[in-house]
Design an enzyme around this catalytic site. Structure first.
Site, PDB file in Angstrom:
ATOM      1  N   THR A  29       8.655   7.749  -2.093  1.00 18.96           N
ATOM      2  CA  THR A  29       7.686   7.705  -3.184  1.00 18.96           C
ATOM      3  C   THR A  29       6.968   9.044  -3.352  1.00 18.96           C
ATOM      4  O   THR A  29       6.665   9.732  -2.377  1.00 18.96           O
ATOM      5  CB  THR A  29       6.652   6.600  -2.901  1.00 18.96           C
ATOM      6  OG1 THR A  29       7.334   5.360  -2.778  1.00 18.96           O
ATOM      7  CG2 THR A  29       5.643   6.504  -4.030  1.00 18.96           C
ATOM      8  N   GLU A  30       6.693   9.381  -4.616  1.00 21.17           N
ATOM      9  CA  GLU A  30       5.941  10.587  -4.944  1.00 21.17           C
ATOM     10  C   GLU A  30       4.796  10.227  -5.882  1.00 21.17           C
ATOM     11  O   GLU A  30       4.791   9.120  -6.462  1.00 21.17           O
ATOM     12  CB  GLU A  30       6.856  11.622  -5.603  1.00 21.17           C
ATOM     13  CG  GLU A  30       7.943  12.128  -4.680  1.00 21.17           C
ATOM     14  CD  GLU A  30       8.845  13.179  -5.315  1.00 21.17           C
ATOM     15  OE1 GLU A  30       9.818  13.581  -4.655  1.00 21.17           O
ATOM     16  OE2 GLU A  30       8.572  13.597  -6.464  1.00 21.17           O
ATOM     17  N   THR A  67       4.743   5.520   5.249  1.00 16.85           N
ATOM     18  CA  THR A  67       4.149   4.719   6.320  1.00 16.85           C
ATOM     19  C   THR A  67       4.622   5.189   7.691  1.00 16.85           C
ATOM     20  O   THR A  67       5.811   5.389   7.919  1.00 16.85           O
ATOM     21  CB  THR A  67       4.507   3.235   6.123  1.00 16.85           C
ATOM     22  OG1 THR A  67       4.025   2.824   4.841  1.00 16.85           O
ATOM     23  CG2 THR A  67       3.871   2.366   7.191  1.00 16.85           C
ATOM     24  N   ARG A  78      14.066  -5.429   1.423  1.00 16.95           N
ATOM     25  CA  ARG A  78      13.503  -6.496   0.593  1.00 16.95           C
ATOM     26  C   ARG A  78      13.646  -7.870   1.246  1.00 16.95           C
ATOM     27  O   ARG A  78      12.721  -8.682   1.198  1.00 16.95           O
ATOM     28  CB  ARG A  78      14.154  -6.464  -0.790  1.00 16.95           C
ATOM     29  CG  ARG A  78      13.637  -5.311  -1.626  1.00 16.95           C
ATOM     30  CD  ARG A  78      14.455  -5.016  -2.855  1.00 16.95           C
ATOM     31  NE  ARG A  78      13.948  -3.808  -3.514  1.00 16.95           N
ATOM     32  CZ  ARG A  78      14.623  -3.060  -4.362  1.00 16.95           C
ATOM     33  NH1 ARG A  78      15.867  -3.405  -4.691  1.00 16.95           N
ATOM     34  NH2 ARG A  78      14.083  -1.985  -4.889  1.00 16.95           N
ATOM     35  N   HIS A 137     -11.298 -22.492   4.723  1.00 17.79           N
ATOM     36  CA  HIS A 137     -12.252 -22.070   5.752  1.00 17.79           C
ATOM     37  C   HIS A 137     -13.667 -21.952   5.198  1.00 17.79           C
ATOM     38  O   HIS A 137     -14.616 -21.730   5.959  1.00 17.79           O
ATOM     39  CB  HIS A 137     -11.841 -20.721   6.351  1.00 17.79           C
ATOM     40  CG  HIS A 137     -10.760 -20.791   7.378  1.00 17.79           C
ATOM     41  ND1 HIS A 137      -9.446 -21.071   7.050  1.00 17.79           N
ATOM     42  CD2 HIS A 137     -10.793 -20.607   8.712  1.00 17.79           C
ATOM     43  CE1 HIS A 137      -8.720 -21.037   8.156  1.00 17.79           C
ATOM     44  NE2 HIS A 137      -9.508 -20.765   9.172  1.00 17.79           N
ATOM     45  N   GLY A 138     -13.818 -22.052   3.876  1.00 17.64           N
ATOM     46  CA  GLY A 138     -15.137 -21.915   3.280  1.00 17.64           C
ATOM     47  C   GLY A 138     -15.719 -20.533   3.535  1.00 17.64           C
ATOM     48  O   GLY A 138     -15.010 -19.529   3.522  1.00 17.64           O
ATOM     49  N   GLY A 139     -17.029 -20.473   3.787  1.00 12.50           N
ATOM     50  CA  GLY A 139     -17.689 -19.198   4.019  1.00 12.50           C
ATOM     51  C   GLY A 139     -17.131 -18.447   5.208  1.00 12.50           C
ATOM     52  O   GLY A 139     -17.080 -17.206   5.207  1.00 12.50           O
ATOM     53  N   GLU A 195       8.127  -1.919  -1.243  1.00  9.26           N
ATOM     54  CA  GLU A 195       9.551  -2.287  -1.188  1.00  9.26           C
ATOM     55  C   GLU A 195      10.060  -2.788  -2.548  1.00  9.26           C
ATOM     56  O   GLU A 195      10.919  -3.672  -2.615  1.00  9.26           O
ATOM     57  CB  GLU A 195       9.807  -3.351  -0.111  1.00  9.26           C
ATOM     58  CG  GLU A 195       9.287  -3.012   1.265  1.00  9.26           C
ATOM     59  CD  GLU A 195       9.940  -1.795   1.880  1.00  9.26           C
ATOM     60  OE1 GLU A 195      11.020  -1.377   1.402  1.00  9.26           O
ATOM     61  OE2 GLU A 195       9.364  -1.243   2.842  1.00  9.26           O
TER      62      GLU A 195
END
Length: 550
Positions: free
Chosen positions: A254-255, A286, A411, A505-507, A530
Site C-alpha cells: 500500500t502507498e 504491518t 483473505r 455487557h451494558g456499561g 486485505e
C-alpha cells in the site's frame, strides 16, 4: 415449505437478478450499477454461507440443525429484502409466499428464543459442533491451549499500552510452528491443508487479533509469492527461515495514493549494476519495525503499464524493537516510543561482479490505530535503497500476479481471524449473561438476550463453515473468488457480533475492564485490510461474476 426449497429458490432468484444487473451493466457501464453490484456480491456471500450451513447441519444433531435453520433463514431474509430494493423492471422478483412463511416461522421469537436457551444451557460448543476429523480436531485443541495459556493473558496489556508482541511470545510461536503453517514440509514448514491453517488462525485470533492470528498472515502472503515465482535457490534459502520464525516479514504494498488499487503503485525500482535502487513511500506496512525483511511491490515499468509494470522484491533490514534500543531525543520530541520509529541505513554492498554499491536508507514511523495492536503498522520511506538481483522474486512485471497469489490466502485467513474474534466475543457475552442479574433475574433469562445469542451463533457458524468449504476449494487449486466472498461476509458479521456482545455487557462493555471492548475495536479493521469491503464486492466478486453471465 422446507429449508432446502428456500435454498433452491434463492439460487434461482440470484440468477435472475444477476442477469438483469449484468444486462444493465453491459448497456450503461459497470459504474452505473455499482449499488446493485455491491448488493449482489453481499447476496452471493450470504447464499454461499447458507449452503455451507445446510451441508454442515446434515452431518449433525438437532442443535446444529436449529442453528443452521436460523442462519439460512436470516440469509434468505437479507437476500429477499435486497431483491425487493433493486430498481430493475422485473415485476415480482422476491421469494415465494411459502418461503417467506418458513423464514418468518424460523425467525419467530419463540423459535429463536428456544435456540438461545439451548445455547445458554450447552456446556461445550454452544455455537454447534465444528464437525472436524480427528487430526484437525487435535490441531485445534493444541492451538486453543496455546491461545488460552500464552496469547490471551498478554492481549489486554498489548492493547491498552499499544505494545509490541513480546519476543518471548514470538519465540513460543516459532516453537509451536505458527510461522510455518502455510509453508510446505519440504521447506521446513508444517502445511497440511488450508483447513488446518484456518483452524490455527481462528484459535490464535480468539486469543488476540493483533498479537495472535495475524502473525501468520505476513509469512503466508510472502511464502505463496516465493513458492509461485521464486527460484529453487530462493525457496531453499527463504522459506525455512520464514517457517521457523527466525526471519519475520512485513508486506509493503500500500502507498499513500494506492491502496486497494494496487496497479497504481508508484514506488520506483530503477535497474542498476547488480540490482535495483528503490525510492518512494509505502504505508500500512504491518510489523515493519520488528521485521527482518520487507516484501516490497515496486514499479520497474512505466506508470502507464499499470499492473504489468510491477515487480516483487525482498528488502532486508535490521529488526527494531523496544527491547533492542533505548529512547532517543528524536523519539521523545515526536512523542514516539523506540518501537514506533526506525531509521535503518544499509551497509555498502559487494556485487558479484567485484564492484560495490552504496546502501540507502529506510525510515519508518508507526501509524496510531484504535485497535489491532501488537505489531504496529508503519509508513516507510525508501531513499536510494539497494536491492541485489538475487532478492527479486520472479521476473520483472510479474509482481502483481505474485502478490495476488498471496492475497487470496490472506483473505481466507482474514475470514478465519474474523471468526476467532467473533467466537471470543460470543463466549464473553455468554459468560456475562449467565452471571449478570437485571431486575432480579439473570440476563440470560430474557427473550431478547436469547434471540441475540441465537443469531450470534448462526453468524459465527456460517462464516466458519464457509471458510472450511473455501479452504477445500483452495486445496484443489481454486477458491480465489470464494475467499473474497467469505471475507466479505465474515468481516461485516464480526462487527455485528462484537457490537451485540458489547451491548449485552451494558456499561461494562464500554470499559476496558472487560475484553469485549477490545474485540469491538479490533473487528472494525477486518473489513478494511486485505482488500477493502467495497473493492472486494465490486471488483473481485461482482464484476467477474456479471461478466460470466453475459
Amino acid at each position: 415449505m422446507s429449508q432446502a426449497t428456500t435454498l433452491s429458490e434463492l439460487g434461482l432468484l440470484l440468477d435472475v437478478l444477476g442477469r438483469a444487473v449484468a444486462a444493465r451493466s453491459k448497456e450503461k457501464g459497470f459504474e452505473a450499477v455499482q449499488p446493485e453490484a455491491f448488493g449482489l456480491a453481499r447476496a452471493l456471500a450470504a447464499r454461499a454461507a447458507a449452503d455451507a450451513l445446510d451441508a454442515w447441519a446434515r452431518r449433525h444433531s438437532e442443535h446444529e440443525r436449529a442453528i443452521a435453520a436460523q442462519g439460512v433463514a436470516s440469509a434468505a431474509l437479507e437476500i429477499d429484502r435486497w431483491a425487493q430494493s433493486v430498481p430493475l423492471a422485473l415485476g415480482d422478483h422476491g421469494l415465494s409466499t411459502p418461503s417467506k412463511t418458513w423464514i418468518r416461522d424460523t425467525l419467530s421469537g419463540d423459535v429463536s428464543g428456544a435456540l438461545g436457551a439451548a445455547i445458554i444451557a450447552r456446556e461445550s460448543d454452544p455455537a454447534g459442533a465444528l464437525g472436524l476429523a480427528e487430526m484437525p480436531a487435535m490441531i485445534r485443541s493444541e492451538f486453543a491451549r496455546f491461545a488460552d495459556a500464552e496469547v490471551a493473558p498478554r492481549a489486554e496489556h498489548i492493547h491498552r499500552h499499544d505494545a509490541l508482541i513480546p519476543e518471548a511470545l514470538l519465540k513460543s510461536m516459532g516453537q509451536l510452528g505458527v510461522f510455518g503453517i502455510s509453508i510446505p514440509e519440504e521447506y521446513g514448514g508444517n502445511f497440511v491443508d488450508h483447513q488446518t491453517m484456518i483452524i490455527a488462525t481462528e484459535e490464535l485470533s480468539r486469543g488476540s487479533l493483533g498479537a495472535g492470528g495475524s502473525v501468520i498472515t505476513r509469512p503466508e502472503i510472502c511464502a505463496k509469492a516465493i513458492l509461485k515465482g521464486g527460484t529453487p535457490e530462493q525457496r531453499t534459502y527463504w522459506l525455512p527461515r520464514l517457517a521457523s520464525g527466525k526471519t519475520l516479514i512485513s508486506v509493503a504494498v500500500t502507498e499513500p495514493d494506492a491502496g486497494s488499487d494496487v496497479a497504481r503503485v508508484k514506488l520506483a525500482a530503477k535497474k542498476v549494476d547488480g540490482g535495483y535502487v528503490l525510492n518512494g513511500e509505502k504505508t500500512w506496512c504491518t510489523f515493519a519495525g520488528r521485521a527482518d525483511v520487507l516484501c516490497v511491490l515496486a514499479r520497474t515499468g512505466r506508470i502507464e503499464d499499470g499492473h504489468k509494470g510491477l515487480t516483487l522484491f525482498l528488502v532486508e533490514k535490521s529488526r527494531h524493537t523496544s527491547e533492542d534500543v533505548g529512547e532517543s531525543a528524536a523519539h521523545a520530541a515526536a512523542h514516539l516510543r523506540p518501537d514506533q520509529r526506525f531509521d535503518y541505513v544499509q551497509p555498502e554492498f559487494t556485487l558479484t561482479s567485484g564492484g560495490t554499491h552504496p546502501g540507502g536508507r529506510l525510515d519508518g514511523t508507526a501509524i496510531p490505530t484504535i485497535g489491532y495492536r501488537g505489531m504496529h503498522s508503519f509508513s516507510v520511506s525508501f531513499e536510494d535503497v539497494f536491492v541485489p538481483d538475487s532478492h527479486r522474486i520472479g521476473d520483472e512485471g510479474q509482481g502483481f500476479y505474485l502478490q495476488m497469489a498471496g492475497f487470496a490466502g490472506g483473505r481466507i485467513q482474514t475470514a478465519a481471524r474474523a471468526v476467532g474474534v467473533m467466537e471470543a466475543a460470543f463466549r464473553a457475552a455468554l459468560s456475562y449473561v449467565r452471571d449478570r442479574k437485571v431486575f432480579g433475574k439473570p440476563l440470560a433469562d430474557y427473550p431478547l438476550t436469547r434471540i441475540k445469542l441465537a443469531e450470534m451463533a448462526a453468524r459465527i457458524q456460517a462464516s466458519r463453515q464457509l471458510a472450511y468449504a473455501v479452504g477445500e476449494k483452495m486445496d484443489q487449486g481454486g477458491g480465489d473468488m470464494e475467499a473474497s466472498l467469505v471475507k466479505l461476509l465474515s468481516c461485516k458479521d464480526a462487527e455485528w457480533v462484537t457490537r451485540e456482545a458489547m451491548q449485552l455487557h451494558g456499561g461494562m462493555g464500554y470499559s476496558e475492564e472487560y475484553a469485549v471492548s477490545r474485540y469491538y475495536q479490533d473487528a472494525r479493521v477486518l473489513s478494511i485490510f486485505e482488500g477493502a469491503e467495497e473493492v472486494l464486492a465490486l471488483m473481485v466478486v461482482a464484476r467477474p461474476y456479471l461478466a460470466g453471465l453475459t
